[in-house]
Enzyme design. Structure first.
Site, PDB file in Angstrom:
ATOM      1  N   ASP A   1      -9.742   0.322  19.066  1.00 24.89           N
ATOM      2  CA  ASP A   1     -10.367  -0.980  18.826  1.00 24.89           C
ATOM      3  C   ASP A   1     -11.539  -1.218  19.779  1.00 24.89           C
ATOM      4  O   ASP A   1     -12.574  -1.737  19.370  1.00 24.89           O
ATOM      5  CB  ASP A   1      -9.315  -2.094  18.995  1.00 24.89           C
ATOM      6  CG  ASP A   1      -9.889  -3.465  18.685  1.00 24.89           C
ATOM      7  OD1 ASP A   1     -10.641  -3.581  17.699  1.00 24.89           O
ATOM      8  OD2 ASP A   1      -9.584  -4.431  19.419  1.00 24.89           O
TER       9      ASP A   1
ATOM     10  N   HIS B   1     -16.997   0.036  21.142  1.00 22.04           N
ATOM     11  CA  HIS B   1     -17.776  -0.853  21.999  1.00 22.04           C
ATOM     12  C   HIS B   1     -18.052  -0.299  23.399  1.00 22.04           C
ATOM     13  O   HIS B   1     -19.185  -0.261  23.854  1.00 22.04           O
ATOM     14  CB  HIS B   1     -17.050  -2.187  22.166  1.00 22.04           C
ATOM     15  CG  HIS B   1     -16.708  -2.853  20.865  1.00 22.04           C
ATOM     16  ND1 HIS B   1     -17.589  -2.922  19.825  1.00 22.04           N
ATOM     17  CD2 HIS B   1     -15.583  -3.490  20.447  1.00 22.04           C
ATOM     18  CE1 HIS B   1     -17.027  -3.575  18.817  1.00 22.04           C
ATOM     19  NE2 HIS B   1     -15.814  -3.925  19.163  1.00 22.04           N
TER      20      HIS B   1
END
Ligand code: NDP
Length: 461
Positions: A224, A229
């Protein structure tokens, strides 16, 4: 002049569209009200044009769009569409396609497996010449599937028109890192292993599962947050200075960093850690054990905190541990990049006390910057202490999604992830996941509401 553009949102009745995409667009349209943009929604739900227009208006307003902006976009189109059906898709495309000089952006706000099937369907459709694809994360499930998806989208449009979305690249502080690094002689001079002992990029949050087991229990903290990111943020922090701030230069520089990145010590068993929250309290809120949360399957053995230490093996960075960490349900939130500088070579005798390693802290949320420098003590000037010089960074006009969308609608790939970079991020993640699957890295418990355990955190090189 801005090219007239149609944004076709696929998955227009979904969560991402409602919570992030359309509010981001609202912030963008408020800033650029004259942007020639037509918004069209499509989903398998039968919303109808009015139903979609109502949702659109609400979400744009949430992002800050004024009544004048809302009035302009009141006449939006909506199509009921199963994106896996090539004939239906072709009909909708024929309907939304404008003049030959118009741009069409297909935004895939769809579950990843559906996005893949939609791309297969599109291989049977005629796409207008200036078609761009905006693809949500996760891009693929592992390195191999990301490569296959790259090959599939390459059959549709050239890669510079594929925008793999990572909204962290639209965060104002991530963009600010570029000015900090490339427009300051002082930072330029010290930005290497010669002066930097360690880098930590952390996104530790208080939010727990918040009803998102359907997605999160399959992904976990590593996929995730770190796979996309944090590795992207790392690439911006560690890339070589580009000669120009353009999509091509930045993406070349980021990919070079990611290609040079290895797990610290070459071993996922020692370079990574995983943890999962147990029941606890955050503020006034009781948080159940993750395994007792609705929709969680204990057999998946999903982590809610992950940490990976990597090394960029090149002239600039070799030997500097770069620790990437993200955890949920934590008592202390840290969303920041921490640059820890090497100690001075020689501290003149006579000075005492204080850890003289200085730190630069760039907050990802809130947007602040702190420089912690060693200074003379208040009472005894020879008893050194650390002083903090803090400033708030600029307040961004756009949300991170608004920033990324602005680039996509302009046909600019600067803030999106290139195909090869997506594969490199999976390469590193796959290695860690394989070690976890083999059981070489234990799952550690931490109580919800507690800080990150003291023995986690960055190593100092
Ligand atoms: P949702 O399931 O909420 O929304 C997806 C939408 O696509 C639903 O309306 C769904 O309809 C529709 N859909 C499914 N199959 C089809 C089909 N064959 N044809 C047309 N429409 C279809 O997912 P999210 O909005 O949460 O996520 C979308 C993407 O965004 C995912 O890739 C996700 O990883 C990514 N993302 C999501 C974030 C979030 O906070 N939600 C954050 C970051 C990324 P139905 O409801 O009928 O299934």
């Amino acid at each position: 002049m801005t090219t007239p553009t149609t944004l076709l949102v696929l998955g227009a009745s979904g969560d991402l569209t409602r919570r992030l995409l359309l509010p981001g667009l609202g912030s963008l349209l408020e800033r650029d009200p004259d942007r020639p943009l037509r918004i069209v929604g499509a989903d398998r739900a039968d919303l109808g044009a009015d139903g979609f227009a109502d949702r659109l208006g609400e979400a744009l307003a949430e992002g800050g769009a004024s009544d004048a902006v809302l009035a302009r976009h009141r006449e939006s189109d909506y199509h009921r569409l199963d994106v896996t059906d090539a004939d239906e898709f072709a009909r909708v495309l024929a309907d939304v396609a404008g003049d030959a000089n118009e741009r069409l952006v297909l935004y895939f706000a769809l579950p990843p497996a559906v996005t893949e099937r939609a791309c297969h369907a599109l291989t049977h459709c005629d796409l207008p010449p200036d078609t761009h694809l905006a693809m949500e994360k996760p891009f693929g499930r592992d390195q191999e599937s990301a490569r296959a998806l790259n090959e599939l989208v390459a059959r549709l449009v050239p890669d510079e028109r594929v925008h793999r979305v990572d909204h962290f690249l639209g965060k104002s502080t991530v963009i600010d890192v570029m000015a900090l690094r490339f427009a300051n002689r002082m930072t330029q001079a010290v930005w290497s292993a010669d002066h930097i002992a360690a880098i930590e990029i952390a996104y530790d949050e208080a939010l727990a599962l918040e009803g998102r087991a359907g997605y999160y229990d399959h992904a976990g903290a590593l996929v995730d947050m770190i796979q996309s990111h944090l590795l992207q943020v790392m690439a911006v922090v560690a890339m070589e200075p580009p000669s120009q701030i353009t999509g091509r230069e930045l993406r070349d520089a980021k990919s070079a960093v990611l290609r040079a990145t290895r797990l610290w010590g070459g071993d996922a068993a020692t370079a990574s850690r995983r943890g999962r929250y147990t029941a606890g309290t955050i503020g006034e809120r009781h948080v159940p054990n993750y395994l007792d949360e609705t929709g969680v399957d204990p057999a998946r053995d999903t982590e809610t905190m992950a940490q990976v230490t990597v090394e960029v093996v090149n002239q600039r960075w070799r030997g500097v541990p770069i620790t990437l960490r993200s955890g949920k349900a934590l008592g202390h939130t840290h969303k920041q990049i921490v640059i820890t500088f090497e100690d001075v070579r020689h501290l003149p005798e006579g000075f005492r006390g204080a850890d003289t390693r200085d730190r630069l802290i760039i907050g990802l949320d809130p947007d602040v910057m702190e420089l912690r420098l060693t200074t003379n003590g208040t009472e005894d000037p020879f008893e050194l202490e650390q002083s903090t010089f803090a400033t708030e960074l600029r307040r961004a006009e756009l949300t991170a999604y608004g920033e990324v969308l602005a680039a996509i609608l302009d046909g600019e790939a600067m803030l999106s992830v290139r195909g090869d970079a997506a594969e490199e991020c999976w390469r590193l993640t796959d290695e860690v996941l394989a070690a976890w699957k083999a059981g070489t890295v234990p799952m550690e418990d931490y109580e919800a509401g507690s800080p990150v355990p003291g023995d986690w955190g960055p190593a100092l090189g």
